[in-house]
Design a protein around this motif. Structure first.
Motif, PDB file in Angstrom:
ATOM      1  N   THR A 111       0.825  -1.211   0.000  1.00  0.00           N
ATOM      2  CA  THR A 111       0.000   0.000   0.000  1.00  0.00           C
ATOM      3  C   THR A 111       0.855   1.255   0.000  1.00  0.00           C
ATOM      4  N   TYR A 169       0.874   4.242  -2.887  1.00  0.00           N
ATOM      5  CA  TYR A 169       0.497   5.638  -2.638  1.00  0.00           C
ATOM      6  C   TYR A 169       1.708   6.537  -2.407  1.00  0.00           C
ATOM      7  N   LEU A 198     -10.247  10.203  -2.923  1.00  0.00           N
ATOM      8  CA  LEU A 198     -10.211   8.750  -2.720  1.00  0.00           C
ATOM      9  C   LEU A 198     -11.512   8.224  -2.115  1.00  0.00           C
ATOM     10  N   SER A 204     -13.951   6.841  -3.362  1.00  0.00           N
ATOM     11  CA  SER A 204     -14.344   5.535  -3.897  1.00  0.00           C
ATOM     12  C   SER A 204     -13.732   4.387  -3.098  1.00  0.00           C
ATOM     13  N   GLU A 205     -12.686   4.690  -2.306  1.00  0.00           N
ATOM     14  CA  GLU A 205     -12.056   3.676  -1.474  1.00  0.00           C
ATOM     15  C   GLU A 205     -12.768   3.508  -0.135  1.00  0.00           C
ATOM     16  N   TYR A 210     -12.793   5.281   7.940  1.00  0.00           N
ATOM     17  CA  TYR A 210     -13.068   4.102   7.115  1.00  0.00           C
ATOM     18  C   TYR A 210     -13.699   3.043   8.012  1.00  0.00           C
ATOM     19  N   GLU A 218      -6.197  -0.446   3.753  1.00  0.00           N
ATOM     20  CA  GLU A 218      -5.963  -1.315   2.599  1.00  0.00           C
ATOM     21  C   GLU A 218      -5.587  -2.731   3.037  1.00  0.00           C
ATOM     22  N   LYS A 261      -8.718  -4.598   3.998  1.00  0.00           N
ATOM     23  CA  LYS A 261      -9.461  -5.040   2.805  1.00  0.00           C
ATOM     24  C   LYS A 261      -8.820  -6.287   2.195  1.00  0.00           C
TER      25      LYS A 261
END
Length: 426
Positions: A17, A21, A56, A58-59, A78, A121, A124
């Motif tokens: 990750t 990024y 971001l 959409s994340e 999140y 991340e 996920k």
């Protein structure tokens, strides 16, 4: 073997990750460092970070600008599934007057932003079906003097949080140049801190024609300064008292009617700070009495000492060493590099389990110098902040998914919290 495999898989997901990024993280770090802003005026930093996460969405990131009633605070959240534990990363981004990011808060923000993204991340990738949990990035303004975290704490920002993590840069130690990071729970590493502006009010007069008509407020400031300097001979080596003259008068030919000083008073714990502050107050009151001035006290936000969570420290060190980074768990204060400073993160650690690790960056000077500002803007400083971000992300994931570790973190905090409350209220 299963535990090792699990940890290295988690480390791999975190590091993937950070590589993914890298461009965005490097960009946000440079934007904050190159646009230094004072406490509660960090508008650009606030906007840059919010814009990054709004791009971001959409994340799954939810962005809250001007969070918890503070104009330059922010929150990015999140949610992974439903319910579960909550981990917060603190991002500081205020600078110092005249010398910019001389305490490296751009790197603190970058490390927390990176750790936040990497944690989300990794969850996920490694735990797509749960367990449920929440990860938050909290933008905390005005650490240098304004007590942003204290105000956020009062406004509910840390309610129901299971752990809070951040790291702070310092210069590389000449005796151990390979050392990257330090986790510490040693008492007195970061001191409790009272802040006060003291204003003396006298009576103006012509300094040459009729000085006997005046009451000199600057004399009261000088007397107080001398009183405190004498007091320093009788305080503990771990305690600190230091200040500046904020206003010494207007013209040499006018007896100053008003003069003021800004002082910081520090001691290893809240409990030991209280009697020291009382002694300092007497120094100011004695100066007022001796000169015939009136004296007024304007108290700032007090910072508590830091109570770092032992299981978080231990797991952070394990993760950092697993990634090949020379990291010290300093539970005895042997490093001697933290003594004397204060942080509003101390107040947070009195309320919830907390971690405030330190990491080294190349710099030709200590914190709060222009040389350290240059180090905070260096490529090496950035890379070292990402290395520590990876360590924080690994630990955050473990706290969120590992019930046994989460229970250890909780019990360690509860073991210390009763004494901490006694120190605050007694």
């Amino acid at each position: 073997m299963h535990v090792q495999q699990y940890q290295y898989q988690l480390i791999d997901n975190v590091q993937k990750t950070l590589r993914k990024y890298d461009s965005e993280l490097k960009n946000i770090n440079h934007k904050i460092w190159s646009n230094p802003e004072l406490g509660y005026k960090e508008y650009k930093a606030h906007n840059h970070i919010c814009e990054l996460f709004e791009s971001l969405r959409s994340e799954g990131y939810q962005v809250r600008r001007s969070a918890y009633g503070l104009e330059t605070a922010l929150e990015v959240e999140y949610t992974h599934g439903s319910g579960g534990r909550v981990v917060v990363f603190n991002a500081e981004y205020d600078a110092l007057p005249g010398i910019g990011h001389a305490c490296g808060h751009n790197l603190i923000a970058t490390a927390s932003i990176a750790a936040f993204i990497a944690t989300c991340e990794a969850l996920k990738a490694q735990y797509p079906d749960g367990p449920g949990c929440t990860v938050r990035l909290l933008g905390t303004p005005a650490e240098e003097s304004g007590g942003g975290k204290v105000r956020l704490l009062d406004n509910g920002a840390y309610k129901d949080v299971d752990a809070c993590l951040m790291v702070h840069p310092m210069p590389i130690a000449p005796e151990d140049p390979e050392l990257l990071s330090i986790a510490t729970v040693v008492p007195g590493g970061f001191l409790a801190n009272d802040k006060v502006t003291v204003t003396f009010t006298g009576k103006p007069a012509h300094a040459a024609a009729a000085p006997w008509e005046g009451i000199n407020a600057l004399d009261a400031v000088v007397a107080a300064y001398v009183n405190i300097s004498l007091l320093r001979q009788q305080i503990m080596p771990s305690q600190r008292i230091h200040g500046v003259i904020a206003n010494g008068g207007d013209r040499p030919n006018i007896i100053p009617m008003s003069a003021s000083v800004d002082y910081y008073i520090r001691s290893p714990t809240i409990k030991s700070l209280k009697p020291l502050t009382e002694k300092v107050v007497k120094c100011f009151e004695a100066a007022a009495m001796a000169t015939g001035c009136k004296v007024e006290f304007d108290w700032g936000i007090s910072y508590a000492d830091l109570k770092t969570n032992t299981p978080i420290c231990e797991n952070y060190v394990t993760a950092m060493r697993a990634m090949g980074h020379h990291t010290l768990f300093d539970n005895l204060g042997k490093s001697g590099i933290l003594a004397g400073a204060s942080t509003d993160m101390g107040n947070v650690t009195y309320a919830i389990p907390g971690f405030h690790g330190m990491f080294t960056i190349p710099a030709d000077g200590v914190n709060h110098t222009l040389q350290f500002t240059n180090g905070a803007g260096s490529p090496q400083g950035y890379q070292r902040s990402l290395a520590c971000a990876a360590g924080m992300a690994v630990v955050a994931c473990q706290i969120l998914v590992d019930d046994k570790l989460a229970e250890k973190v909780k019990k360690d905090f509860e073991r210390d919290s009763s004494k901490a409350r006694d120190d605050v209220y007694n």
